[in-house]
Scaffold this motif. Structure first.
Motif, mmCIF file in Angstrom:
data_model
loop_
_atom_site.group_PDB
_atom_site.id
_atom_site.type_symbol
_atom_site.label_atom_id
_atom_site.label_comp_id
_atom_site.label_asym_id
_atom_site.label_seq_id
_atom_site.Cartn_x
_atom_site.Cartn_y
_atom_site.Cartn_z
ATOM 1 N N ASP A 60 0.860 -1.192 0.000
ATOM 2 C CA ASP A 60 0.000 0.000 0.000
ATOM 3 C C ASP A 60 0.893 1.237 0.000
ATOM 4 O OD1 ASP A 60 -3.133 0.754 1.009
ATOM 5 O OD2 ASP A 60 -1.603 2.291 1.362
ATOM 6 N N VAL A 61 0.580 2.178 -0.855
ATOM 7 C CA VAL A 61 1.436 3.370 -1.000
ATOM 8 C C VAL A 61 1.529 4.180 0.306
ATOM 9 C CG1 VAL A 61 -0.363 4.930 -1.881
ATOM 10 C CG2 VAL A 61 2.031 5.260 -2.581
ATOM 11 N N ARG A 62 0.474 4.096 1.129
ATOM 12 C CA ARG A 62 0.504 4.835 2.398
ATOM 13 C C ARG A 62 1.498 4.196 3.375
ATOM 14 N NH1 ARG A 62 -5.859 4.542 3.018
ATOM 15 N NH2 ARG A 62 -5.319 2.577 2.000
ATOM 16 N N GLN A 63 1.632 2.889 3.274
ATOM 17 C CA GLN A 63 2.663 2.211 4.087
ATOM 18 C C GLN A 63 4.060 2.583 3.594
ATOM 19 O OE1 GLN A 63 0.573 -1.786 5.877
ATOM 20 N NE2 GLN A 63 1.934 -2.056 4.152
ATOM 21 N N LYS A 64 4.185 2.711 2.269
ATOM 22 C CA LYS A 64 5.479 3.098 1.695
ATOM 23 C C LYS A 64 5.889 4.476 2.243
ATOM 24 C CE LYS A 64 7.759 3.366 -2.823
ATOM 25 N NZ LYS A 64 8.025 4.714 -3.291
ATOM 26 N N LYS A 65 4.913 5.396 2.256
ATOM 27 C CA LYS A 65 5.187 6.736 2.776
ATOM 28 C C LYS A 65 5.566 6.684 4.260
ATOM 29 C CE LYS A 65 2.834 9.704 -0.432
ATOM 30 N NZ LYS A 65 1.503 9.718 -1.018
ATOM 31 N N TRP A 66 4.863 5.811 4.986
ATOM 32 C CA TRP A 66 5.144 5.651 6.419
ATOM 33 C C TRP A 66 6.584 5.159 6.629
ATOM 34 C CZ3 TRP A 66 6.445 1.499 9.567
ATOM 35 C CH2 TRP A 66 6.349 1.711 10.940
ATOM 36 N N VAL A 67 6.983 4.136 5.860
ATOM 37 C CA VAL A 67 8.359 3.612 5.979
ATOM 38 C C VAL A 67 9.356 4.715 5.647
ATOM 39 C CG1 VAL A 67 10.065 1.994 5.019
ATOM 40 C CG2 VAL A 67 7.751 1.181 5.538
ATOM 41 N N GLU A 68 9.095 5.449 4.575
ATOM 42 C CA GLU A 68 10.022 6.524 4.174
ATOM 43 C C GLU A 68 10.142 7.596 5.271
ATOM 44 O OE1 GLU A 68 9.422 5.899 -0.617
ATOM 45 O OE2 GLU A 68 8.394 7.583 0.349
ATOM 46 N N SER A 69 9.018 7.854 5.951
ATOM 47 C CA SER A 69 9.047 8.874 7.009
ATOM 48 C C SER A 69 9.857 8.405 8.218
ATOM 49 C CB SER A 69 7.624 9.240 7.449
ATOM 50 O OG SER A 69 7.081 8.202 8.239
ATOM 51 N N LYS A 70 9.986 7.106 8.355
ATOM 52 C CA LYS A 70 10.716 6.543 9.502
ATOM 53 C C LYS A 70 12.213 6.441 9.245
ATOM 54 C CE LYS A 70 7.391 5.695 12.386
ATOM 55 N NZ LYS A 70 7.397 6.270 13.731
ATOM 56 N N GLN A 71 12.618 6.435 7.967
ATOM 57 C CA GLN A 71 14.031 6.260 7.622
ATOM 58 C C GLN A 71 14.784 7.561 7.876
ATOM 59 O OE1 GLN A 71 14.830 3.686 4.143
ATOM 60 N NE2 GLN A 71 14.862 2.575 6.069
ATOM 61 N N LYS A 72 15.633 7.571 8.911
ATOM 62 C CA LYS A 72 16.249 8.834 9.311
ATOM 63 C C LYS A 72 17.759 8.816 9.399
ATOM 64 C CE LYS A 72 12.345 10.783 11.782
ATOM 65 N NZ LYS A 72 11.537 10.425 12.912
ATOM 66 N N GLU A 92 -8.428 -0.535 7.858
ATOM 67 C CA GLU A 92 -8.929 -0.527 6.469
ATOM 68 C C GLU A 92 -8.301 -1.634 5.616
ATOM 69 O OE1 GLU A 92 -8.369 3.239 4.298
ATOM 70 O OE2 GLU A 92 -8.140 1.997 2.508
ATOM 71 N N ILE A 93 -6.986 -1.787 5.736
ATOM 72 C CA ILE A 93 -6.315 -2.710 4.803
ATOM 73 C C ILE A 93 -6.178 -4.126 5.350
ATOM 74 C CG2 ILE A 93 -5.032 -0.872 3.631
ATOM 75 C CD1 ILE A 93 -2.550 -1.721 5.196
ATOM 76 N N LEU A 94 -6.386 -4.296 6.649
ATOM 77 C CA LEU A 94 -6.184 -5.631 7.225
ATOM 78 C C LEU A 94 -7.376 -6.137 8.042
ATOM 79 C CD1 LEU A 94 -4.147 -8.001 7.732
ATOM 80 C CD2 LEU A 94 -3.469 -6.800 9.809
ATOM 81 N N TRP A 95 -7.681 -5.431 9.143
ATOM 82 C CA TRP A 95 -8.634 -5.980 10.106
ATOM 83 C C TRP A 95 -10.052 -6.122 9.559
ATOM 84 C CZ3 TRP A 95 -6.820 -8.479 14.144
ATOM 85 C CH2 TRP A 95 -5.555 -8.177 14.612
ATOM 86 N N THR A 96 -10.454 -5.249 8.662
ATOM 87 C CA THR A 96 -11.807 -5.381 8.105
ATOM 88 C C THR A 96 -11.796 -6.170 6.799
ATOM 89 O OG1 THR A 96 -11.562 -3.265 6.965
ATOM 90 C CG2 THR A 96 -12.657 -3.214 9.108
ATOM 91 N N LYS A 97 -10.613 -6.497 6.299
ATOM 92 C CA LYS A 97 -10.504 -7.189 5.009
ATOM 93 C C LYS A 97 -10.255 -8.687 5.157
ATOM 94 C CE LYS A 97 -10.368 -4.217 1.395
ATOM 95 N NZ LYS A 97 -9.524 -3.016 1.501
ATOM 96 N N LYS A 98 -9.519 -9.039 6.195
ATOM 97 C CA LYS A 98 -9.035 -10.406 6.297
ATOM 98 C C LYS A 98 -9.685 -11.098 7.492
ATOM 99 C CE LYS A 98 -4.480 -12.563 6.052
ATOM 100 N NZ LYS A 98 -4.553 -13.396 4.886
ATOM 101 N N ASP A 99 -9.841 -12.403 7.367
ATOM 102 C CA ASP A 99 -10.405 -13.212 8.436
ATOM 103 C C ASP A 99 -9.508 -13.120 9.688
ATOM 104 O OD1 ASP A 99 -12.199 -15.360 9.404
ATOM 105 O OD2 ASP A 99 -10.325 -16.500 9.419
ATOM 106 N N VAL A 100 -10.116 -12.810 10.829
ATOM 107 C CA VAL A 100 -9.340 -12.589 12.059
ATOM 108 C C VAL A 100 -8.557 -13.841 12.464
ATOM 109 C CG1 VAL A 100 -9.495 -12.031 14.529
ATOM 110 C CG2 VAL A 100 -10.874 -10.759 12.885
ATOM 111 N N ASP A 101 -9.195 -15.014 12.318
ATOM 112 C CA ASP A 101 -8.476 -16.256 12.655
ATOM 113 C C ASP A 101 -7.214 -16.382 11.809
ATOM 114 O OD1 ASP A 101 -10.632 -16.663 14.240
ATOM 115 O OD2 ASP A 101 -11.240 -18.579 13.386
ATOM 116 N N GLU A 102 -7.311 -16.024 10.533
ATOM 117 C CA GLU A 102 -6.145 -16.101 9.632
ATOM 118 C C GLU A 102 -5.060 -15.110 10.050
ATOM 119 O OE1 GLU A 102 -4.963 -18.016 7.143
ATOM 120 O OE2 GLU A 102 -6.583 -19.268 7.920
ATOM 121 N N ILE A 103 -5.483 -13.920 10.464
ATOM 122 C CA ILE A 103 -4.499 -12.921 10.923
ATOM 123 C C ILE A 103 -3.709 -13.483 12.105
ATOM 124 C CG2 ILE A 103 -4.199 -10.627 11.978
ATOM 125 C CD1 ILE A 103 -6.679 -9.693 10.404
#
Ligand SMILES: [Zn+2]
Ligand SMILES: [Zn+2]
Length: 256
Positions: free
Chosen positions: A56-68, A138-149
């Motif tokens: 997800d592009v928002r995760q990419k942005k998050w990772v980039e913001s953490k790289q210091k 949005e991208i995980l908890w409401t999309k994927k089966d909780v048991d699978e997570i």
């Protein structure tokens, strides 16, 4: 008393900032402080986040913001601090975002410096980060089966234990942080983890972070999980997951 997991993440890699953590530890009666930072802070570990960034592009942005920083800056800081006479024992390590497909990469990178300790952590499920609040929902908890997570989280955790890359495993049951639970009993999973940790001689954290950072009602490990780990003689380490000096040893008095 030990605090086995505290982060410089929200400050600079300076001796002054490390001393703020040491002072806080002294005030709380901690005589062994373990300082680490996430691998995502350091440019050299960028490849570890391939899957997270492409998910997800928002995760990419998050990772980039953490790289210091460069890891070299962290090594230099560690060496500087180790020259000083300190009032308590201070160890330096890394919190490594473990991914089974990057074991060879990690073997090479983690051997480049003699860290005092290395913590393996699971922070994503097949590339989806599970603790980024609304984004994760949005991208995980409401999309994927909780048991699978849960199954994938704990499967990955066992692979981290078995990898022999780490001396310690971070917040083993933090996947519970949003109080979303699976439909199956976790007791067998707890036993399996205890057996693997015992076999691999890896310590597990009793980490209070989720209790004050995510307001989870349990302080540290689930009580049954803790009991099973104790019965299997797995080494438990009290950890605050402090991201600021004032959170060092936070809620330790409430770990039962
Ligand atoms: Zn973590
Ligand atoms: Zn942490």
């Amino acid at each position: 008393m030990i605090d086995g997991h505290t982060h410089l993440e929200n400050g600079l890699l300076t001796k002054e900032y490390v001393h703020q953590f040491i002072d806080a530890a002294l005030k709380k009666g901690i005589n062994h402080l373990c300082i680490l930072d996430h691998t995502h802070r350091f440019y050299e570990f960028k490849d570890l986040y391939d899957q997270v960034c492409s998910f997800d592009v928002r995760q990419k942005k998050w990772v980039e913001s953490k790289q210091k920083n460069s890891i070299q800056e962290y090594y230099s800081l560690i060496q500087e601090i180790k020259k000083e006479k300190l009032p308590i024992k201070v160890s330096f390590g890394l919190e490594v975002c473990f991914s089974p497909s990057h074991i060879d990469f990690l073997k090479e990178k983690l051997n480049e410096f003699p860290y005092d300790f290395l913590v393996g952590a699971i922070h994503s499920i097949n590339g989806a980060i599970y603790d980024l609040h609304e984004l994760s929902k949005e991208i995980l908890w409401t999309k994927k089966d909780v048991d699978e997570i849960y199954k994938q989280y704990f499967d990955c955790l066992i692979q981290a234990i078995d990898s022999k890359l780490f001396t310690q495993i971070a917040h083993p049951d933090v996947i519970k942080m949003y109080e979303i639970y699976p439909h199956y009993d976790l007791k067998d999973t707890y036993i399996k983890i205890a057996q693997h940790a015992c076999q691999a001689q890896v310590a597990l954290e009793d980490n209070t972070g989720a209790s004050y950072r995510y307001h989870h009602p349990e302080v540290g490990l689930n009580p049954l999980f803790r009991q099973i780990l104790q019965e299997h003689h797995v080494k438990l380490i009290s950890c605050s997951d402090a991201h600021y000096p004032e959170d060092v040893a936070r809620n330790f008095e409430r770990i039962i």
